[in-house]
Design a protein around this motif. Structure first.
Motif, PDB file in Angstrom:
ATOM      1  N   ALA A  82       0.813  -1.224   0.000  1.00  0.00           N
ATOM      2  CA  ALA A  82       0.000   0.000   0.000  1.00  0.00           C
ATOM      3  C   ALA A  82       0.844   1.271   0.000  1.00  0.00           C
ATOM      4  O   ALA A  82       0.336   2.368  -0.229  1.00  0.00           O
ATOM      5  CB  ALA A  82      -0.947   0.003   1.199  1.00  0.00           C
ATOM      6  N   LEU A 119      -0.206   3.781   6.805  1.00  0.00           N
ATOM      7  CA  LEU A 119      -1.283   2.843   6.478  1.00  0.00           C
ATOM      8  C   LEU A 119      -2.613   3.337   7.045  1.00  0.00           C
ATOM      9  O   LEU A 119      -3.650   3.266   6.371  1.00  0.00           O
ATOM     10  CB  LEU A 119      -0.965   1.452   7.034  1.00  0.00           C
ATOM     11  N   GLN A 122      -4.813   5.617   5.112  1.00  0.00           N
ATOM     12  CA  GLN A 122      -5.555   5.061   3.982  1.00  0.00           C
ATOM     13  C   GLN A 122      -6.845   4.369   4.404  1.00  0.00           C
ATOM     14  O   GLN A 122      -7.559   3.830   3.567  1.00  0.00           O
ATOM     15  CB  GLN A 122      -4.667   4.103   3.181  1.00  0.00           C
ATOM     16  N   VAL A 126      -7.279  -0.784   4.353  1.00  0.00           N
ATOM     17  CA  VAL A 126      -6.032  -0.718   3.605  1.00  0.00           C
ATOM     18  C   VAL A 126      -5.403  -2.110   3.434  1.00  0.00           C
ATOM     19  O   VAL A 126      -5.524  -2.971   4.310  1.00  0.00           O
ATOM     20  CB  VAL A 126      -5.032   0.226   4.319  1.00  0.00           C
ATOM     21  N   ARG A 128      -2.749  -4.615   3.822  1.00  0.00           N
ATOM     22  CA  ARG A 128      -1.652  -4.691   4.786  1.00  0.00           C
ATOM     23  C   ARG A 128      -0.585  -5.709   4.367  1.00  0.00           C
ATOM     24  O   ARG A 128       0.289  -6.058   5.153  1.00  0.00           O
ATOM     25  CB  ARG A 128      -2.193  -5.026   6.185  1.00  0.00           C
TER      26      ARG A 128
END
Length: 208
Positions: A82, A119, A122, A126, A128
């Motif tokens: 991500a 993270l 987002q 998100v 991971r």
């Protein structure tokens, strides 16, 4: 036929005690005596590469030329899907304290927090997924070299868990497991880690 290092002394191009210990354990069965570049008083070269391979070769070549002994460098890092592969080759840099963050040195909890913070921005859904990468570079004083690459896929968790390992281990859960790398016994970790994957390839070619 790839040149072989054989048994004997090998310089590990690192000043990291944890990394020296882990690499020494992996090579012990093959009669290799590991000594760190730090113990030899060799300076750490500037890692100016943009890939794991480039940085591993920079370190291995510097150690080989400085010591006159075949040298092994490990350039490892965490890539997060991500985050477009970051921190990648800058994995250790993310742990460096700024002038306002305390004494000079690396703060891995801070580094893990930076990743988690990005993270979190987002949202809760998100991706991971992440992977640890390891590139091993062998360099001989005469300039010859060999490169081996390994990967350990997994995902990130938060908060950090476990007291074993180092770096980002407390937030990384390897694929197919529920424990983080920092919760897995070192002997077991040696069989599934990115470094183990790269070393399996090195051993097959160098000692097979």
């Amino acid at each position: 036929m790839t040149r072989r290092i054989g048994s004997g002394k090998l310089v590990i191009a690192t000043h990291n005690a944890g990394k020296l210990k882990e690499i020494s354990a992996l090579l012990a069965p093959y009669g290799v005596e590991c000594i760190s570049a730090g113990a030899l008083g060799l300076p750490e070269p500037e890692e100016t590469g943009t890939t794991f391979v480039e940085n591993a070769l920079i370190k291995a070549r510097a150690a080989a030329q400085g010591s006159g002994i075949v040298s092994l460098a490990d350039d490892s890092g965490l890539s997060v899907a991500a985050l477009d592969g970051r921190p990648g080759v800058y994995t250790a840099d993310w742990a460096e304290r700024q002038w306002f963050e305390g004494e000079p040195g690396r703060d891995w909890y801070m580094a893990m927090g930076k990743v988690e913070g990005l993270l979190a921005q987002q949202g809760p859904d998100v991706d991971r997924s992440a992977a640890f990468h390891c590139t091993l570079a062998l360099a001989w004083p005469d300039g010859e070299y060999a490169v081996y690459e390994g990967i350990a896929p997994g995902s990130l968790t938060w908060p950090p868990r476990g007291q074993l390992g180092f770096g980002y281990d407390p937030v990384f859960v390897p694929k197919g497991r529920e424990q983080t790398f920092a919760e897995i016994d070192s002997a077991e970790k040696h069989t599934i880690s990115h470094r183990a994957d790269a070393f399996a390839k090195l051993v097959a070619e160098q000692f097979g």
